[in-house]
Design an enzyme around this catalytic site. Structure first.
Site, short mmCIF file in Angstrom:
data_model
loop_
_atom_site.label_atom_id
_atom_site.label_comp_id
_atom_site.label_asym_id
_atom_site.label_seq_id
_atom_site.Cartn_x
_atom_site.Cartn_y
_atom_site.Cartn_z
N GLU A 36 -1.96 4.95 -5.99
CA GLU A 36 -1.55 4.95 -4.41
C GLU A 36 -1.07 6.65 -4.25
O GLU A 36 -0.07 6.85 -4.87
CB GLU A 36 -0.64 4.09 -3.90
CG GLU A 36 -1.28 2.63 -3.81
CD GLU A 36 -0.23 1.79 -3.29
OE1 GLU A 36 0.64 2.05 -2.62
OE2 GLU A 36 -0.56 0.51 -3.10
N ASN A 69 2.78 4.25 -7.02
CA ASN A 69 2.76 5.28 -6.22
C ASN A 69 2.77 6.50 -6.79
O ASN A 69 3.73 6.95 -7.74
CB ASN A 69 3.91 5.08 -5.08
CG ASN A 69 3.69 3.88 -4.35
OD1 ASN A 69 3.02 4.08 -3.23
ND2 ASN A 69 4.32 2.96 -4.67
N GLU A 74 2.09 -4.40 -6.02
CA GLU A 74 2.36 -2.88 -5.92
C GLU A 74 3.83 -2.65 -6.51
O GLU A 74 4.80 -3.61 -6.32
CB GLU A 74 2.51 -2.45 -4.63
CG GLU A 74 3.00 -0.91 -4.32
CD GLU A 74 3.02 -0.42 -2.96
OE1 GLU A 74 3.05 -1.03 -1.91
OE2 GLU A 74 3.30 0.79 -2.83
N ASP A 89 -2.40 5.77 0.84
CA ASP A 89 -1.40 5.04 1.15
C ASP A 89 -1.02 5.65 2.51
O ASP A 89 -1.17 6.63 3.06
CB ASP A 89 -0.28 5.34 0.17
CG ASP A 89 0.85 4.06 0.32
OD1 ASP A 89 0.76 3.30 1.35
OD2 ASP A 89 1.66 3.88 -0.46
N GLU A 134 -0.57 -3.04 5.59
CA GLU A 134 0.62 -2.99 5.07
C GLU A 134 1.47 -3.66 6.19
O GLU A 134 1.22 -3.58 7.49
CB GLU A 134 1.28 -1.46 5.24
CG GLU A 134 0.70 -0.86 3.80
CD GLU A 134 1.60 0.75 3.76
OE1 GLU A 134 2.12 0.97 4.93
OE2 GLU A 134 1.56 1.27 2.75
P1 C2E Z 1 4.87 2.36 0.28
O1 C2E Z 1 4.55 2.95 -1.01
O2 C2E Z 1 3.90 2.65 1.41
O3 C2E Z 1 5.51 0.92 -0.06
C1 C2E Z 1 5.59 0.05 1.00
C2 C2E Z 1 6.91 -0.11 1.59
O4 C2E Z 1 7.06 -0.73 2.79
C3 C2E Z 1 8.05 -0.64 0.54
O5 C2E Z 1 9.13 0.17 0.82
C4 C2E Z 1 8.00 -2.19 1.16
O6 C2E Z 1 9.41 -2.75 0.55
C5 C2E Z 1 7.88 -1.94 2.48
N1 C2E Z 1 7.40 -3.16 3.15
C6 C2E Z 1 6.56 -3.99 2.57
N2 C2E Z 1 6.17 -5.07 3.54
C7 C2E Z 1 6.85 -4.81 4.37
C8 C2E Z 1 7.15 -5.54 5.75
O7 C2E Z 1 6.75 -6.37 6.12
N3 C2E Z 1 8.12 -5.03 6.84
C9 C2E Z 1 8.51 -3.74 6.51
N4 C2E Z 1 9.55 -3.21 7.36
N5 C2E Z 1 8.55 -3.02 5.35
C10 C2E Z 1 7.53 -3.66 4.27
P2 C2E Z 1 10.30 0.65 -0.25
O8 C2E Z 1 10.19 -0.08 -1.32
O9 C2E Z 1 11.51 0.91 0.46
O10 C2E Z 1 9.40 1.96 -0.52
C11 C2E Z 1 9.39 3.09 0.57
C12 C2E Z 1 8.40 4.26 -0.16
O11 C2E Z 1 8.96 4.79 -1.11
C13 C2E Z 1 7.17 3.59 -0.54
O12 C2E Z 1 6.31 3.20 0.53
C14 C2E Z 1 6.60 4.73 -1.05
O13 C2E Z 1 6.16 6.02 -0.48
C15 C2E Z 1 7.79 5.34 -1.72
N6 C2E Z 1 7.81 4.76 -3.38
C16 C2E Z 1 8.30 3.69 -3.63
N7 C2E Z 1 8.45 3.61 -5.00
C17 C2E Z 1 7.93 4.97 -5.57
C18 C2E Z 1 7.44 5.57 -6.90
O14 C2E Z 1 7.50 4.82 -7.76
N8 C2E Z 1 7.03 6.82 -6.72
C19 C2E Z 1 6.48 7.44 -5.45
N9 C2E Z 1 6.21 8.54 -5.51
N10 C2E Z 1 7.09 6.93 -4.29
C20 C2E Z 1 7.52 5.69 -4.26
MG MG Z 2 2.51 2.69 2.18
MG MG Z 3 2.54 2.26 -1.73
MG MG Z 4 5.14 3.86 3.40
#
Ligand code: C2E
Ligand code: MG
Ligand code: MG
Ligand code: MG
Length: 281
Positions: free
Chosen positions: A149, A117, A59, A179, A236
């Site tokens: 996603e 995403n 991802e 998602d 996830e």
């Molecule tokens: P998401 O798409 O649900 O991505 C998964 C998030 O959970 C990511 O946070 C990831 O670092 C985190 N994660 C993965 N494994 C674990 C785990 O084992 N424990 C915990 N506590 N967290 C875990 P991240 O990178 O901070 O991103 C947060 C959210 O921001 C994403 O959730 C997504 O909704 C959004 N996001 C990130 N990049 C993009 C993008 O390019 N475009 C859009 N529209 N949204 C984005």
């Molecule tokens: Mg997610």
């Molecule tokens: Mg995602």
């Molecule tokens: Mg999320």
């Protein structure tokens, strides 16, 4: 102040009607600069099969390294980008970098998908599926190598258009993932209307499943639901041995979480794979 207003005005608000609060104005201007300079990077987090531990995909997660404040969570800046009409442009950068990275990894011999995403807000222009195809066409990738996603933190302005766009994407062969399933607007209703190929169970259920009966029931039912719908299930936020044992026992297809790896700079991925394979042996 006038400059700031002018700068913000020059950005086409993409289907956003949210008010532009003054508190996030400076931040928004800085984010805008980062977007213009394409200073938004992607980190990759692997997804592995629970069956045979094979790496099935990655991802792409947006990262903004603020000059003074350091790395800022997308949970903060994605919201700001949405609010100030910058999300489409941000998504374009992420998409371009993701496709480039996916092509590079494919050329290195990795048979993996790239998940990107899309907030519901960008799913508002009917040309999007075609633009996506065109962006892909020069890369040597197939649409099936890309999984869209849908992170629906807020309802799309025009639901019918969103459904139309997602259906067109699916017809073109792109993967579609719901998602954070079970939270916010990622609800059962969506599964009836949109031809998803994957269900990503929100990490809150995965994480609490080992000590909360309701969470476990939801996790279990979501996996069963994906099976019935003949689509893939992804857990996830798998962090611990217990999390892993449970999602495996419940028959989930894939997992993504800190247990396997944290999101990492794209350049580190091949090294990580070497380590991962070594550990398996
Ligand atoms: P998401 O798409 O649900 O991505 C998964 C998030 O959970 C990511 O946070 C990831 O670092 C985190 N994660 C993965 N494994 C674990 C785990 O084992 N424990 C915990 N506590 N967290 C875990 P991240 O990178 O901070 O991103 C947060 C959210 O921001 C994403 O959730 C997504 O909704 C959004 N996001 C990130 N990049 C993009 C993008 O390019 N475009 C859009 N529209 N949204 C984005
Ligand atoms: Mg997610
Ligand atoms: Mg995602
Ligand atoms: Mg999320």
């Amino acid at each position: 102040r006038d400059n700031l207003e002018a700068l913000l005005e020059s950005y086409q608000p993409h289907c956003t009607t949210a008010p532009k609060g003054p508190a996030s104005m400076v931040f928004a201007t800085e984010l805008q600069a980062a977007i213009t300079n394409e200073d938004i990077e992607i980190h990759l987090q692997p997804q592995v099969s629970l069956d045979d531990k094979r790496i099935v995909g990655v991802e792409a997660l947006a990262r903004w390294n603020h000059p003074e404040k350091g790395n800022i969570s997308p949970n903060i800046f994605i919201g700001i980008a949405e609010k100030h009409g910058m999300i489409r442009e941000l998504t374009d950068i992420v998409l371009q970098k993701s496709i480039q990275e996916a092509a590079r990894l494919r050329n290195l011999g990795f048979n993996i998908t790239m998940s990107v995403n899309f907030s519901a807000q960008v799913l508002c222009s009917l040309e999007l599926p075609e633009i996506l195809s065109e962006t892909l066409s020069s890369s040597g990738l197939e649409p099936s190598h890309i999984i869209v996603e849908v992170t629906e933190s807020s309802l799309a302005d025009d639901r019918n258009t969103m459904l139309d766009i997602l259906t067109r994407m699916r017809l073109k062969g792109f993967g579609l993932s719901i998602d954070d399933f079970g939270t916010g607007f990622s609800s059962l209703e969506q599964l009836c209307q949109i031809p998803f190929t994957e269900l990503k169970i929100d990490r809150s259920f995965v994480h609490q499943a080992n000590n909360n009966k309701a969470s476990q029931a939801i996790l279990e039912s979501s996996i069963a639901l994906a099976k019935k719908l003949q689509i893939k299930s992804v857990a996830e936020g798998v962090e611990t041995d217990e999390d892993l044992a449970l999602v495996k026992q419940l028959g989930c297809d894939y997992m993504q979480g800190y247990y396997t790896a944290r999101p990492m700079p794209a350049g580190d991925f091949t090294l990580w794979v070497k380590d991962y394979i070594k550990q398996l042996a």
